[in-house]
Design an enzyme around this catalytic site. Sequence first.
Site, PDB file in Angstrom:
ATOM      1  N   ASP A 134     -15.099   1.928  12.038  1.00  0.00           N
ATOM      2  CA  ASP A 134     -15.442   2.038  10.613  1.00  0.00           C
ATOM      3  C   ASP A 134     -15.684   0.668   9.990  1.00  0.00           C
ATOM      4  OD1 ASP A 134     -16.025   3.454   8.297  1.00  0.00           O
ATOM      5  OD2 ASP A 134     -13.936   3.533   7.626  1.00  0.00           O
TER       6      ASP A 134
ATOM      7  N   LYS B  34       0.854  -1.188   0.000  1.00  0.00           N
ATOM      8  CA  LYS B  34       0.000   0.000   0.000  1.00  0.00           C
ATOM      9  C   LYS B  34       0.889   1.237   0.000  1.00  0.00           C
ATOM     10  CE  LYS B  34      -4.001   1.849   2.563  1.00  0.00           C
ATOM     11  NZ  LYS B  34      -4.883   1.595   3.730  1.00  0.00           N
TER      12      LYS B  34
END
EC number: 2.7.11.1
Length: 311
Positions: A143, A49
């Site tokens: 989340d 990432k």
Amino acid sequence: MPQHLVPHTGTGKRTTIEDFEIGRFLGRGKYGLVYLAREQSSKLVVALKVLYKSYIKSERVEGQVRRELDIHLNVRHINIIRLYTWFQDETRVFLVLEVAPYGELYQRLQQFGKFPLPVVSKIIRDVAQAIQYLHRKNIFHRDLKAENILICKGKETKEHTDAHNSDDSISVHEHELVRMAHYTYKIADFGWSVHHPTHGGRRRTQCGTLDYLPPEVMLGQSYDKACDIWSLGALCYELICGTAPFYHDEIKITRQNIANVEYSFTKDFSPASKDFIQRMLIRSPEARISIEDILRHPFLRQTDHRSKVPK
């Protein structure tokens, strides 16, 4: 993971981008891009990432990214994507992550529309086990949603494989959907997670995604780890029928639905799944079912994964 792959602030050889062979593009994250990569000395395949410092700075999320790295690097659970290490150069921050070969749960939800109850039971059980682990470490995820859950290979017995492969009555599409009850599901994104060192502590920061937000977070009130219980209930509802429980085209009405806990069940829901969701989607955080009781609920104890595909 090879011992020389350590955070840039640690000891040992400094990890750089030159240590990796970069493969295909996997997707776009909140603040960067994700690529398939292979660490050259170990040949280990990872997800790399890439976060761009200029964007992180312009969005004023330096603190959020530092918190994500600190939390994710220090958690280890079968239902959490592993962050092996991270490093940086002048313009980028790199996260070296466990690969999820079957992608995002959200992509599968888009593909299939909704899932059979035993598949949902397996998904929610895996996610709940991860949440139980996080809560024991005084971490709120904040989340939970389909986009933040990745799919990895699970344990499928030869009996299941042979039964599925020999059943000529189902299509390839249906076959894959049935197999989903045997994958392993892992929480992947810790961008909104927070560690609260005080047991039972409360916070006021507004974060997360509206469709999954509990009333206390949406309204800017203080909240605790029960916020994750609500989000788990909203996720469960969406996986069963394909739509978030409080969704409306108008955001104002969505907010009203959340504040008033207004939602209804379709024919997709069984009595057990209704009871399960109702125990999580409760206005008062203190009245919501505990994560331990979630894992003991009959809905998560289903064992027959050879269910019919939803019509």
